[in-house]
Design a protein around this motif. Structure first.
Motif, short mmCIF file in Angstrom:
data_model
loop_
_atom_site.label_atom_id
_atom_site.label_comp_id
_atom_site.label_asym_id
_atom_site.label_seq_id
_atom_site.Cartn_x
_atom_site.Cartn_y
_atom_site.Cartn_z
N UNK A 19 0.86 -1.28 -0.10
CA UNK A 19 0.19 0.08 0.06
C UNK A 19 0.99 1.27 -0.04
N UNK A 20 1.97 1.21 0.84
CA UNK A 20 2.90 2.35 0.99
C UNK A 20 3.59 2.60 -0.65
N UNK A 21 3.66 1.48 -1.27
CA UNK A 21 4.47 1.76 -2.70
C UNK A 21 3.34 2.18 -3.53
N UNK A 22 2.05 1.87 -3.60
CA UNK A 22 1.17 2.57 -4.38
C UNK A 22 0.92 3.83 -4.25
N UNK A 23 0.89 4.19 -2.85
CA UNK A 23 0.85 5.79 -2.43
C UNK A 23 2.00 6.36 -3.05
N UNK A 24 3.18 6.08 -2.81
CA UNK A 24 4.39 6.62 -3.71
C UNK A 24 4.34 6.63 -5.00
N UNK A 25 3.87 5.56 -5.87
CA UNK A 25 3.70 5.62 -7.29
C UNK A 25 2.62 6.60 -7.61
N UNK A 26 1.61 6.92 -7.04
CA UNK A 26 0.59 7.96 -7.04
C UNK A 26 1.16 9.35 -7.12
N UNK A 27 2.04 9.38 -5.98
CA UNK A 27 2.60 10.82 -5.83
C UNK A 27 3.46 11.25 -6.96
N UNK A 30 4.02 7.56 -11.53
CA UNK A 30 4.51 6.26 -12.11
C UNK A 30 3.84 4.94 -11.73
N UNK A 31 4.21 4.06 -12.47
CA UNK A 31 3.18 2.71 -12.35
C UNK A 31 3.81 2.22 -11.35
N UNK A 32 2.92 1.51 -10.26
CA UNK A 32 3.36 0.73 -9.06
C UNK A 32 4.32 -0.23 -9.56
N UNK A 33 4.09 -0.85 -10.81
CA UNK A 33 4.91 -2.07 -11.11
C UNK A 33 6.08 -1.56 -11.12
N UNK A 34 6.34 -0.37 -11.92
CA UNK A 34 7.72 -0.06 -12.25
C UNK A 34 8.52 0.26 -11.05
N UNK A 35 7.81 0.81 -9.90
CA UNK A 35 8.35 1.28 -8.59
C UNK A 35 8.85 -0.34 -8.08
N UNK A 36 7.95 -1.41 -8.04
CA UNK A 36 8.42 -2.25 -7.45
C UNK A 36 9.60 -3.32 -8.11
N UNK A 37 9.56 -3.15 -9.48
CA UNK A 37 10.63 -3.78 -10.41
C UNK A 37 12.20 -3.07 -9.72
N UNK A 38 12.04 -1.89 -9.82
CA UNK A 38 13.35 -1.22 -9.66
C UNK A 38 13.77 -1.06 -8.14
N UNK A 67 5.79 -11.22 -16.71
CA UNK A 67 5.26 -9.74 -17.17
C UNK A 67 5.20 -10.01 -18.77
N UNK A 68 6.07 -10.71 -19.21
CA UNK A 68 5.83 -11.17 -20.87
C UNK A 68 4.93 -12.07 -21.29
#
Length: 335
Positions: A19-27, A30-38, A67-68
């Protein structure tokens, strides 16, 4: 109920973190999947409990593979297009990685034992320290015994777990029971196999039942106890040193859900799961366990809820009439 069931707080911690990552992605827009991957561990990284991940760390590769193979990008575009043209029904995609450390945090629990008897009729009775609760543990133990003794599975019988045959057992928990009890069964059967090998060599054309009888008449011991202790592990919680987990199971899942904004009803349209569980003892059982675990998590997050009486604190949700576990219509349409 105060009975812990799968997770022991791990699921709640993951829910908070994601949930924290989702909030970060919204701010950051960016897509939350990108945040998770990096932000994923890489194989050269070390966990906060000082455990190197090493060459067996596969989550980043599994993420890219799923993903693919699940066609994430195209399905994301399809969901966005669907949501743009519909007002009261919306679709969403979520892709999440996970890892789970295999070992008990208390060192002395990481041991298993087994007792194996060979009878003159060629049958084998196996007792071990694990509890069968529908997860297929007895089947796996029978397979290990059959392979180690080079016998058909029909010759192996499992005794129900009891402390008069398997004493001082560890809990059947932590996803460790197949390892602990399986190695104990293997060690006992391997000792019996070595003991019986001279008789098999002397009588190569005889069935196992006759070989076992010959061994018995020769006063050969046909009972063996097996023990196994997970090697190398041992963690000092004060110094944050040592090996806490023997290895990690790892996985990535992608879920597509459709939600009715008026009623809150949802449909799980499709779920893709990619799991690395090492060398599976029984692929059919393990696939069922993975699917069942997903359904349990789906129920925990969507339909299952404890309700207590405000008057006396009594648990109101005590049966299927008001405590809703997942049903056949709740599972993913495409799994």
């Amino acid at each position: 109920s105060n009975t812990a069931f799968r997770g022991f707080g791990g699921c709640q911690g993951m829910l908070m973190t994601e949930s924290m990552l989702c909030e970060l992605a919204d701010k950051l827009e960016l897509s939350v999947e990108h945040i998770r991957r990096i932000n994923m561990y890489e194989s050269a990284d070390v966990t906060p409990f000082s455990q190197p991940l090493g060459a067996d760390w596969n989550v980043p590769r599994m993420w890219d593979q799923l993903h693919a193979s699940a066609d994430f990008a195209a399905r994301r575009r399809a969901c966005d297009e669907y949501n743009a043209r519909t007002r009261f029904r919306k679709r969403g995609l979520a892709m999440l990685p996970t890892k789970f450390g295999i070992s008990f945090g208390v060192k002395h629990l990481n041991q298993g034992m087994a007792l194996v008897h060979v009878y003159m009729d060629g049958s084998v009775l196996v007792a071990h320290g694990g509890t069968e609760m529908g997860q297929g543990l007895h089947t796996k133990m029978a397979q290990i015994a059959a392979e180690t003794l080079q016998l058909p599975l029909s010759a192996i019988f499992i005794s129900e777990t009891a402390t008069n045959t398997a004493a001082n057992t560890s809990p059947t928990a932590a996803s460790a029971s197949s390892d602990l009890n399986g190695f104990a069964v293997h060690n006992a059967c391997a000792a019996l196999a070595r003991r019986l090998q001279p008789y098999r060599d002397e009588h190569p054309d005889l069935p196992f039942a006759k070989v076992a009888k010959i061994a018995y008449l020769d006063r050969c011991q046909l009972t063996e106890a097996g023990h196994y202790a997970t090697p190398d592990i041992g963690f000092d919680w004060q110094k944050n040193q040592g090996l806490l987990y023997f290895y990690f199971t790892q996985g990535v899942a992608l879920a597509e859900v459709e939600l009715d904004l008026l009623t809150g009803a949802h449909t799980t349209r499709r779920v893709d799961v990619l799991m690395d569980v090492g060398r599976s003892l029984n692929k059919a059982i393990d696939i069922g366990q993975i699917e069942g675990a997903f359904a349990q998590g789906q129920g925990w997050t969507t339909t299952e809820e404890y309700l207590y009486s405000p008057r006396d604190g009594r648990l109101l949700t005590q049966g299927p009439g008001n405590y809703k576990i997942p049903s056949a219509l709740d599972i993913p349409r495409d799994f």
